[in-house]
Design a protein around this motif. Structure first.
Motif, mmCIF file in Angstrom:
data_model
loop_
_atom_site.group_PDB
_atom_site.id
_atom_site.type_symbol
_atom_site.label_atom_id
_atom_site.label_comp_id
_atom_site.label_asym_id
_atom_site.label_seq_id
_atom_site.Cartn_x
_atom_site.Cartn_y
_atom_site.Cartn_z
ATOM 1 N N THR A 126 -1.466 -2.885 -0.297
ATOM 2 C CA THR A 126 -1.099 -1.478 -0.450
ATOM 3 C C THR A 126 0.075 -1.417 -1.417
ATOM 4 N N PRO A 127 0.491 -0.226 -1.850
ATOM 5 C CA PRO A 127 1.674 -0.151 -2.718
ATOM 6 C C PRO A 127 2.911 -0.810 -2.093
ATOM 7 N N ALA A 128 3.113 -0.649 -0.792
ATOM 8 C CA ALA A 128 4.267 -1.283 -0.133
ATOM 9 C C ALA A 128 4.128 -2.805 -0.136
ATOM 10 N N SER B 191 15.164 -7.424 3.331
ATOM 11 C CA SER B 191 15.147 -6.003 3.692
ATOM 12 C C SER B 191 13.739 -5.419 3.813
ATOM 13 N N THR B 192 12.718 -6.224 3.600
ATOM 14 C CA THR B 192 11.338 -5.741 3.667
ATOM 15 C C THR B 192 11.010 -5.258 5.077
ATOM 16 N N ASP B 193 10.344 -4.126 5.155
ATOM 17 C CA ASP B 193 9.942 -3.533 6.426
ATOM 18 C C ASP B 193 9.116 -4.545 7.239
ATOM 19 N N THR B 194 9.359 -4.584 8.537
ATOM 20 C CA THR B 194 8.664 -5.560 9.388
ATOM 21 C C THR B 194 7.154 -5.343 9.416
ATOM 22 N N ARG B 195 6.715 -4.081 9.305
ATOM 23 C CA ARG B 195 5.258 -3.848 9.267
ATOM 24 C C ARG B 195 4.649 -4.435 8.001
ATOM 25 N N VAL B 196 5.376 -4.331 6.902
ATOM 26 C CA VAL B 196 4.894 -4.914 5.645
ATOM 27 C C VAL B 196 4.886 -6.433 5.766
ATOM 28 N N LEU B 197 5.959 -7.003 6.301
ATOM 29 C CA LEU B 197 6.011 -8.458 6.499
ATOM 30 C C LEU B 197 4.870 -8.945 7.387
ATOM 31 N N ASP B 198 4.627 -8.215 8.477
ATOM 32 C CA ASP B 198 3.532 -8.585 9.369
ATOM 33 C C ASP B 198 2.194 -8.570 8.639
ATOM 34 N N ALA B 199 1.966 -7.522 7.852
ATOM 35 C CA ALA B 199 0.683 -7.383 7.150
ATOM 36 C C ALA B 199 0.493 -8.469 6.096
ATOM 37 N N ILE B 200 1.527 -8.740 5.300
ATOM 38 C CA ILE B 200 1.355 -9.750 4.246
ATOM 39 C C ILE B 200 1.284 -11.164 4.843
ATOM 40 N N SER B 201 1.893 -11.348 6.003
ATOM 41 C CA SER B 201 1.761 -12.636 6.703
ATOM 42 C C SER B 201 0.355 -12.787 7.276
ATOM 43 N N LEU B 202 -0.144 -11.711 7.889
ATOM 44 C CA LEU B 202 -1.484 -11.715 8.462
ATOM 45 C C LEU B 202 -2.536 -11.975 7.386
ATOM 46 N N ALA B 203 -2.318 -11.407 6.199
ATOM 47 C CA ALA B 203 -3.244 -11.614 5.082
ATOM 48 C C ALA B 203 -3.068 -12.998 4.447
ATOM 49 N N ARG B 204 -2.044 -13.718 4.896
ATOM 50 C CA ARG B 204 -1.711 -15.052 4.382
ATOM 51 C C ARG B 204 -1.377 -15.039 2.897
ATOM 52 N N TRP B 205 -0.650 -13.981 2.471
ATOM 53 C CA TRP B 205 -0.173 -13.885 1.094
ATOM 54 C C TRP B 205 1.198 -14.516 0.943
ATOM 55 N N VAL B 206 1.818 -14.878 2.061
ATOM 56 C CA VAL B 206 3.119 -15.541 2.067
ATOM 57 C C VAL B 206 3.060 -16.722 3.022
ATOM 58 N N THR B 207 3.998 -17.651 2.818
ATOM 59 C CA THR B 207 4.104 -18.841 3.650
ATOM 60 C C THR B 207 5.527 -18.909 4.190
ATOM 61 N N ALA B 208 5.677 -19.252 5.446
ATOM 62 C CA ALA B 208 7.011 -19.432 6.023
ATOM 63 C C ALA B 208 7.588 -20.746 5.497
ATOM 64 N N VAL B 209 8.810 -20.677 4.938
ATOM 65 C CA VAL B 209 9.463 -21.856 4.366
ATOM 66 C C VAL B 209 10.911 -21.942 4.851
ATOM 67 N N THR B 210 11.471 -23.138 4.745
ATOM 68 C CA THR B 210 12.883 -23.336 5.068
ATOM 69 C C THR B 210 13.715 -22.951 3.849
ATOM 70 N N ASN B 211 15.045 -23.045 3.977
ATOM 71 C CA ASN B 211 15.888 -22.690 2.841
ATOM 72 C C ASN B 211 15.788 -23.696 1.697
ATOM 73 N N THR B 212 15.135 -24.826 1.922
ATOM 74 C CA THR B 212 14.905 -25.790 0.839
ATOM 75 C C THR B 212 13.505 -25.648 0.250
ATOM 76 N N GLY B 213 12.715 -24.706 0.769
ATOM 77 C CA GLY B 213 11.369 -24.478 0.265
ATOM 78 C C GLY B 213 10.292 -25.289 0.968
#
Length: 170
Positions: free
Chosen positions: A19-21, A40-62
């Protein structure tokens, strides 16, 4: 005391296209030197992009957070754009146009105007005049057609090359 059961929460729907967001969050991650989605990303947006697997959880070293946690890591975790997220930002026509750009970054002449406009809207291309000076638009006055050519920006280059990182999605 009521014995009525609450109906189960509706299953979250996995987005097929951003979506645009979602696009704003993914483009912001693309612009970040470490590829991180803004905190600062909205939690609903974070949830959606995580669910779609467009992002990966990483540590501060990547490093991938799942493996790091298994090895005992308990520090901060960030969401970082992955290859699936980069693909989600482009249509087939946009992908073809960016990957077909010349050595100087100029898009192919036969790229459709709607594709160029969409890439420009997202900051993936910029317009330049004959002297190579960046212009705010294609210079079309409605009579002569476009006067300025579209060139891939640094953000567009990051998108097609996988920079700043190349986390793979499953």
């Amino acid at each position: 005391m009521s014995t009525a059961h609450k109906p189960p929460a509706p299953a979250r729907k996995i987005p097929k296209t951003p979506t645009p967001a979602h696009r704003r969050a993914l483009l912001a991650a693309l612009a970040d030197d470490k590829g991180r989605v803004p905190q600062s990303t909205d939690t609903r947006v974070l949830d959606a992009i995580s669910l779609a697997r467009w992002v990966t959880a990483v540590t501060n070293t990547g490093r991938a957070a799942a493996g790091a946690r298994w090895a005992g890591y308990d520090g901060p975790v960030f969401q970082a754009l992955n290859s699936r997220g980069r693909r989600a930002l482009l249509t087939n026509a946009g992908n073809t146009a960016l990957r077909g750009s010349g050595p100087d970054g100029r898009l192919p002449e036969d790229t459709s105007r709607p594709t160029v406009k969409a890439l420009h809207r997202d900051g993936l291309v910029e317009f330049r005049d004959a002297d190579g000076i960046a212009r705010p638009n294609d210079g079309d006055d409605g009579v002569r057609g476009p006067l300025h050519a579209a060139y891939v920006t640094e953000l567009g280059r990051r998108l097609i090359t996988g920079f700043p990182q190349s986390h793979r999605s499953a």
